[in-house]
Design a protein around this motif. Structure first.
Motif, PDB file in Angstrom:
ATOM      1  N   GLU A   1       0.832  -1.200   0.000  1.00 42.68           N
ATOM      2  CA  GLU A   1       0.000   0.000   0.000  1.00 42.68           C
ATOM      3  C   GLU A   1       0.873   1.259   0.000  1.00 42.68           C
ATOM      4  O   GLU A   1       1.881   1.344   0.680  1.00 42.68           O
ATOM      5  N   GLY A   2       0.454   2.249  -0.779  1.00 42.88           N
ATOM      6  CA  GLY A   2       1.168   3.517  -0.838  1.00 42.88           C
ATOM      7  C   GLY A   2       0.400   4.606  -0.127  1.00 42.88           C
ATOM      8  O   GLY A   2      -0.663   4.377   0.445  1.00 42.88           O
ATOM      9  N   PRO A   3       0.919   5.852  -0.134  1.00 44.71           N
ATOM     10  CA  PRO A   3       0.278   6.955   0.588  1.00 44.71           C
ATOM     11  C   PRO A   3      -1.129   7.269   0.090  1.00 44.71           C
ATOM     12  O   PRO A   3      -2.000   7.634   0.891  1.00 44.71           O
ATOM     13  N   GLU A   4      -1.386   7.140  -1.226  1.00 44.31           N
ATOM     14  CA  GLU A   4      -2.730   7.422  -1.740  1.00 44.31           C
ATOM     15  C   GLU A   4      -3.736   6.420  -1.191  1.00 44.31           C
ATOM     16  O   GLU A   4      -4.849   6.789  -0.811  1.00 44.31           O
ATOM     17  N   ILE A   5      -3.314   5.156  -1.133  1.00 44.13           N
ATOM     18  CA  ILE A   5      -4.190   4.122  -0.602  1.00 44.13           C
ATOM     19  C   ILE A   5      -4.394   4.327   0.892  1.00 44.13           C
ATOM     20  O   ILE A   5      -5.498   4.152   1.418  1.00 44.13           O
ATOM     21  N   ASP A   6      -3.336   4.729   1.596  1.00 39.35           N
ATOM     22  CA  ASP A   6      -3.460   4.986   3.033  1.00 39.35           C
ATOM     23  C   ASP A   6      -4.504   6.062   3.305  1.00 39.35           C
ATOM     24  O   ASP A   6      -5.297   5.962   4.247  1.00 39.35           O
ATOM     25  N   GLU A   7      -4.513   7.101   2.480  1.00 35.44           N
ATOM     26  CA  GLU A   7      -5.487   8.179   2.659  1.00 35.44           C
ATOM     27  C   GLU A   7      -6.906   7.668   2.420  1.00 35.44           C
ATOM     28  O   GLU A   7      -7.834   8.007   3.166  1.00 35.44           O
ATOM     29  N   LEU A   8      -7.071   6.852   1.406  1.00 36.24           N
ATOM     30  CA  LEU A   8      -8.381   6.285   1.113  1.00 36.24           C
ATOM     31  C   LEU A   8      -8.845   5.369   2.235  1.00 36.24           C
ATOM     32  O   LEU A   8     -10.008   5.420   2.668  1.00 36.24           O
ATOM     33  N   LEU A   9      -7.936   4.545   2.737  1.00 33.06           N
ATOM     34  CA  LEU A   9      -8.284   3.617   3.805  1.00 33.06           C
ATOM     35  C   LEU A   9      -8.593   4.329   5.117  1.00 33.06           C
ATOM     36  O   LEU A   9      -9.323   3.796   5.955  1.00 33.06           O
ATOM     37  N   SER A  10      -8.054   5.522   5.302  1.00 32.88           N
ATOM     38  CA  SER A  10      -8.317   6.270   6.534  1.00 32.88           C
ATOM     39  C   SER A  10      -9.799   6.589   6.693  1.00 32.88           C
ATOM     40  O   SER A  10     -10.265   6.865   7.799  1.00 32.88           O
ATOM     41  N   LYS A  11     -10.547   6.515   5.575  1.00 33.05           N
ATOM     42  CA  LYS A  11     -11.985   6.798   5.609  1.00 33.05           C
ATOM     43  C   LYS A  11     -12.811   5.543   5.859  1.00 33.05           C
ATOM     44  O   LYS A  11     -14.042   5.610   5.848  1.00 33.05           O
ATOM     45  N   THR A  12     -12.140   4.422   6.074  1.00 33.18           N
ATOM     46  CA  THR A  12     -12.857   3.160   6.242  1.00 33.18           C
ATOM     47  C   THR A  12     -12.692   2.570   7.633  1.00 33.18           C
ATOM     48  O   THR A  12     -13.016   1.406   7.858  1.00 33.18           O
ATOM     49  N   ARG A  13     -12.198   3.343   8.561  1.00 29.86           N
ATOM     50  CA  ARG A  13     -11.953   2.809   9.901  1.00 29.86           C
ATOM     51  C   ARG A  13     -13.258   2.402  10.579  1.00 29.86           C
ATOM     52  O   ARG A  13     -14.273   3.074  10.467  1.00 29.86           O
ATOM     53  N   GLY A  14     -13.196   1.284  11.297  1.00 31.37           N
ATOM     54  CA  GLY A  14     -14.349   0.818  12.038  1.00 31.37           C
ATOM     55  C   GLY A  14     -14.504   1.564  13.343  1.00 31.37           C
ATOM     56  O   GLY A  14     -13.724   2.476  13.662  1.00 31.37           O
ATOM     57  N   PRO A  15     -15.522   1.212  14.146  1.00 32.53           N
ATOM     58  CA  PRO A  15     -15.740   1.873  15.436  1.00 32.53           C
ATOM     59  C   PRO A  15     -14.550   1.793  16.383  1.00 32.53           C
ATOM     60  O   PRO A  15     -14.397   2.624  17.269  1.00 32.53           O
ATOM     61  N   ASP A  16     -13.681   0.790  16.185  1.00 35.68           N
ATOM     62  CA  ASP A  16     -12.503   0.638  17.036  1.00 35.68           C
ATOM     63  C   ASP A  16     -11.310   1.447  16.537  1.00 35.68           C
ATOM     64  O   ASP A  16     -10.228   1.413  17.122  1.00 35.68           O
ATOM     65  N   GLY A  17     -11.499   2.175  15.424  1.00 35.56           N
ATOM     66  CA  GLY A  17     -10.427   2.998  14.890  1.00 35.56           C
ATOM     67  C   GLY A  17      -9.481   2.280  13.952  1.00 35.56           C
ATOM     68  O   GLY A  17      -8.575   2.903  13.386  1.00 35.56           O
ATOM     69  N   GLU A  18      -9.676   0.974  13.756  1.00 39.85           N
ATOM     70  CA  GLU A  18      -8.811   0.188  12.889  1.00 39.85           C
ATOM     71  C   GLU A  18      -9.439   0.031  11.500  1.00 39.85           C
ATOM     72  O   GLU A  18     -10.655   0.090  11.345  1.00 39.85           O
ATOM     73  N   VAL A  19      -8.599  -0.188  10.495  1.00 36.92           N
ATOM     74  CA  VAL A  19      -9.086  -0.442   9.135  1.00 36.92           C
ATOM     75  C   VAL A  19      -9.322  -1.939   8.979  1.00 36.92           C
ATOM     76  O   VAL A  19      -8.375  -2.726   9.046  1.00 36.92           O
ATOM     77  N   PRO A  20     -10.568  -2.368   8.775  1.00 38.37           N
ATOM     78  CA  PRO A  20     -10.835  -3.795   8.584  1.00 38.37           C
ATOM     79  C   PRO A  20     -10.116  -4.333   7.344  1.00 38.37           C
ATOM     80  O   PRO A  20      -9.964  -3.636   6.335  1.00 38.37           O
ATOM     81  N   ASN A  21      -9.702  -5.583   7.410  1.00 34.74           N
ATOM     82  CA  ASN A  21      -8.956  -6.188   6.303  1.00 34.74           C
ATOM     83  C   ASN A  21      -9.726  -6.169   4.989  1.00 34.74           C
ATOM     84  O   ASN A  21      -9.129  -6.074   3.909  1.00 34.74           O
ATOM     85  N   VAL A  22     -11.047  -6.253   5.064  1.00 37.00           N
ATOM     86  CA  VAL A  22     -11.834  -6.300   3.829  1.00 37.00           C
ATOM     87  C   VAL A  22     -11.592  -5.056   2.975  1.00 37.00           C
ATOM     88  O   VAL A  22     -11.522  -5.132   1.741  1.00 37.00           O
ATOM     89  N   PHE A  23     -11.404  -3.900   3.611  1.00 33.57           N
ATOM     90  CA  PHE A  23     -11.205  -2.675   2.837  1.00 33.57           C
ATOM     91  C   PHE A  23      -9.808  -2.601   2.238  1.00 33.57           C
ATOM     92  O   PHE A  23      -9.598  -1.971   1.201  1.00 33.57           O
ATOM     93  N   ARG A  24      -8.857  -3.248   2.859  1.00 38.38           N
ATOM     94  CA  ARG A  24      -7.518  -3.297   2.286  1.00 38.38           C
ATOM     95  C   ARG A  24      -7.532  -4.091   0.973  1.00 38.38           C
ATOM     96  O   ARG A  24      -6.805  -3.764   0.033  1.00 38.38           O
ATOM     97  N   VAL A  25      -8.353  -5.126   0.933  1.00 36.65           N
ATOM     98  CA  VAL A  25      -8.462  -5.896  -0.305  1.00 36.65           C
ATOM     99  C   VAL A  25      -9.259  -5.108  -1.344  1.00 36.65           C
ATOM    100  O   VAL A  25      -8.894  -5.063  -2.518  1.00 36.65           O
ATOM    101  N   MET A  26     -10.336  -4.465  -0.934  1.00 35.24           N
ATOM    102  CA  MET A  26     -11.116  -3.656  -1.858  1.00 35.24           C
ATOM    103  C   MET A  26     -10.286  -2.522  -2.445  1.00 35.24           C
ATOM    104  O   MET A  26     -10.538  -2.071  -3.567  1.00 35.24           O
ATOM    105  N   ALA A  27      -9.262  -2.096  -1.706  1.00 34.69           N
ATOM    106  CA  ALA A  27      -8.414  -0.989  -2.167  1.00 34.69           C
ATOM    107  C   ALA A  27      -7.556  -1.371  -3.366  1.00 34.69           C
ATOM    108  O   ALA A  27      -6.898  -0.496  -3.950  1.00 34.69           O
ATOM    109  N   TRP A  28      -7.536  -2.636  -3.756  1.00 35.97           N
ATOM    110  CA  TRP A  28      -6.861  -2.991  -4.999  1.00 35.97           C
ATOM    111  C   TRP A  28      -7.525  -2.281  -6.175  1.00 35.97           C
ATOM    112  O   TRP A  28      -6.907  -2.106  -7.224  1.00 35.97           O
TER     113      TRP A  28
END
Length: 205
Positions: free
Chosen positions: A24-51
């Motif tokens: 993952e690069g910085p652009e993907i990190d920024e996109l994933l920052s909008k997918t955090r769950g209630p616990d503040g973590e990015v669920p794995n499913v969104f990391r795969v969708m970020a492909w």
């Protein structure tokens, strides 16, 4: 139910996913920052969708509707998601949303257990109707007329449309998650040992 041991093919898929996460690069990190769950973590499913970053970006808008502009209450929304996950055999979704529902104090333990039963008990009329709608949507190609009549009598048109698309969204995610063998995060993984799925209930009957 104890979590099943991953097959060799599933473990190979998960190793492939772990390698992709590291790319993952910085652009993907920024996109994933909008997918955090209630616990503040990015669920794995969104990391795969970020492909597919453009798809994830539009998905965030669509899925975000249910959390920011929904006509359903947070409890009703979670009920639809948990029941859909159970019916569609998605341990990933079920475990995550049970954890989040408990943390948000949206359900008691008896209610969470009831949502993992073939015939749930103890719900008020509206909640029972939501369960019947989800069960029909996830096990058949259409909702029976008597269930639709009950929905029309107790739900607004926007609410009814929303239930269909909310359950459909998480039902589609279930196929994606199960096919990609997306690994649970640590806390949901621990929770999964105490949960059951629709297929478990069918096997026991």
């Amino acid at each position: 139910m104890e979590s099943a041991e991953p097959t060799e093919a599933a473990e190979q898929t998960r190793e492939w996913l772990r390698q992709r996460f590291e790319e993952e690069g910085p652009e993907i990190d920024e996109l994933l920052s909008k997918t955090r769950g209630p616990d503040g973590e990015v669920p794995n499913v969104f990391r795969v969708m970020a492909w597919n970053p453009k798809l994830l970006s539009r998905f965030n808008v669509f899925a975000g509707y249910f959390y920011t502009k929904s006509h359903l209450s947070p409890r009703e929304r979670r009920l639809v998601i948990i029941r859909t996950a159970w019916q569609r055999d998605s341990m990933y979704e079920l475990a995550n949303h049970v954890v989040w529902a408990r943390d948000a104090k949206e359900f008691g333990e008896d209610e969470l257990a009831s949502l993992q039963m073939r015939e749930p008990e103890g719900w008020d009329e509206r909640e029972q109707l939501l369960i019947e709608l989800v069960d029909a949507m996830t096990t058949a190609n259409s909702v029976p007329g008597e269930v639709m009549a009950g929905a029309a009598g107790s739900m607004t048109e926007p609410e009814l449309v929303e239930v269909f698309f909310l359950s459909g969204l998480y039902g589609g995610l279930a196929v994606f998650i199960n096919s990609m063998n997306i690994a649970l995060e640590p806390k949901p993984q621990e929770e999964s040992a105490r949960l059951s799925l629709s297929s478990d209930s069918a096997a026991d009957s």
